[in-house]
Enzyme design. Structure first.
Site, PDB file in Angstrom:
ATOM      1  N   PRO A  89       0.970 109.979  52.503  1.00 54.64           N
ATOM      2  CA  PRO A  89      -0.112 108.994  52.386  1.00 54.64           C
ATOM      3  C   PRO A  89      -0.740 108.361  53.802  1.00 54.64           C
ATOM      4  CG  PRO A  89       1.836 108.020  51.866  1.00 54.64           C
ATOM      5  CD  PRO A  89       2.449 109.487  51.816  1.00 54.64           C
ATOM      6  N   GLU A 116      11.038 107.592  51.576  1.00 57.02           N
ATOM      7  CA  GLU A 116       9.985 106.628  52.779  1.00 57.02           C
ATOM      8  C   GLU A 116       9.262 107.908  53.597  1.00 57.02           C
ATOM      9  OE1 GLU A 116      10.716 103.875  50.929  1.00 57.02           O
ATOM     10  OE2 GLU A 116       9.457 103.659  52.517  1.00 57.02           O
ATOM     11  N   ARG A 158      -8.393 127.798  43.440  1.00 55.06           N
ATOM     12  CA  ARG A 158      -9.828 128.234  42.576  1.00 55.06           C
ATOM     13  C   ARG A 158     -11.112 128.681  43.850  1.00 55.06           C
ATOM     14  NH1 ARG A 158     -13.740 124.635  42.642  1.00 55.06           N
ATOM     15  NH2 ARG A 158     -14.332 125.115  40.511  1.00 55.06           N
ATOM     16  N   ASP A 173     -20.236 122.682  42.034  1.00 60.53           N
ATOM     17  CA  ASP A 173     -19.069 121.344  41.707  1.00 60.53           C
ATOM     18  C   ASP A 173     -19.440 120.416  42.712  1.00 60.53           C
ATOM     19  OD1 ASP A 173     -17.556 123.315  40.485  1.00 60.53           O
ATOM     20  OD2 ASP A 173     -16.257 123.633  42.116  1.00 60.53           O
TER      21      ASP A 173
HETATM   22  N1  LIG Z   1       1.527 107.607  47.725  1.00 55.23           N
HETATM   23  C1  LIG Z   1       0.920 108.808  48.185  1.00 55.23           C
HETATM   24  C2  LIG Z   1      -0.546 108.921  48.026  1.00 55.23           C
HETATM   25  C3  LIG Z   1      -1.229 109.983  48.635  1.00 55.23           C
HETATM   26  C4  LIG Z   1      -0.668 111.301  49.056  1.00 55.23           C
HETATM   27  N2  LIG Z   1      -1.053 112.164  49.438  1.00 55.23           N
HETATM   28  C5  LIG Z   1      -0.413 113.180  49.863  1.00 55.23           C
HETATM   29  S1  LIG Z   1       1.459 112.559  49.423  1.00 55.23           S
HETATM   30  C6  LIG Z   1       0.951 110.942  49.003  1.00 55.23           C
HETATM   31  C7  LIG Z   1       1.516 109.784  48.713  1.00 55.23           C
END
Ligand SMILES: Nc1ccc2ncsc2c1
Length: 247
Positions: A89, A116, A158, A173
């Site tokens: 994230p 984590e 794709r 797209d």
């Molecule tokens: N929580 C979360 C949000 C986005 C993301 N992108 C790759 S792992 C991940 C984990």
């Protein structure tokens, strides 16, 4: 293209064996290999995590299993160097542009984490000799990186030559590069001509390609300004008319 995924939930990646990616693999366009991280643990409990230095909630994925797993994957083709994609994230946003870039790479290794995250030293260790990309698919809370891997693999696969039947399919797209790149796709319709008292926009039945193109452009603009006004800021309105002229 070869794709390796190292994960503690190999079964989560089963969807890569079906549909678009599965068919591409069956046709030899993709070589997808899923690895269980716990194969590189040596204790009775197959431990992959531990408490974080400095305290705090949750657990951190230990560096040793990841190091052994990545060394093993890399050793399987010593003459080549993959791009390592670390789903997190806190990574850079995954975009169509990045999907296009990754689709040109011969070998991708995905390292979805749980808990984590992975001990930072793993990214540092492999970042010194490989192209390591930390990538996020969006700002929301997930339990791990496996679902993001499914998203990224589909977006990349794709784009590979031969994977999509009609080459034009991904040219129109949403987010695909080109004259309408900055706009979302407009509404689509198919038979029957009437469904529960609802008909089809007359212009789509007119057979006038120019009018249809302009209507679709206008609808794309309307939907984009409604749902993604941020994309309108980056759009190049002049390019839309060029597309109409192409029709
Ligand atoms: N929580 C979360 C949000 C986005 C993301 N992108 C790759 S792992 C991940 C984990």
């Amino acid at each position: 293209m070869r794709i390796d995924v190292v994960t503690i939930f190999p079964e989560y990646l089963a969807p890569l064996n079906v549909s678009l990616v599965g068919k591409a693999a069956a046709r030899g366009l993709l070589d997808v290999r899923i690895h269980d991280l716990r194969s590189w643990t040596h204790d009775r409990h197959n431990t992959v995590d531990d408490t974080p230095y400095g305290g705090g909630p949750g657990m951190v994925m230990k560096p040793e299993p990841w190091g052994e797993a990545l060394d093993s994957v890399l050793a399987s083709d010593p003459g080549r160097r993959p791009v390592v994609v670390v789903p997190t994230p806190s990574g850079k946003p995954f975009t169509q542009e990045l999907a296009v870039e990754l689709s040109a790479k011969p070998w991708l290794v995905f390292t979805p984490a749980r808990y984590e995250g992975i001990d930072r030293r793993v990214v540092e260790e492999y970042g010194e000799r490989l192209d390591v990309r930390e990538v996020s698919i969006g700002d929301y809370v997930l339990a791990g990186g496996e679902a993001p891997v499914l998203v990224m693999v589909e977006a990349v696969a794709r784009l590979l030559p031969g994977v999509l039947g009609n080459a034009a399919s991904h040219q129109d797209d949403s987010f695909a590069p080109g004259p309408m790149a900055a706009l979302l796709e407009g509404p689509v319709y198919t038979k029957p001509p009437e469904w529960r008292g609802r008909g089809i926009p007359e212009v789509l039945l007119s057979g006038h390609h120019g009018k249809v193109a302009r209507w679709r452009r206008d609808e794309a603009l309307r939907r984009t300004s409604l749902n993604r006004p941020d994309l309108i800021a980056g759009a190049d309105p002049a390019s839309y008319d060029r597309k109409d002229r192409e029709m």
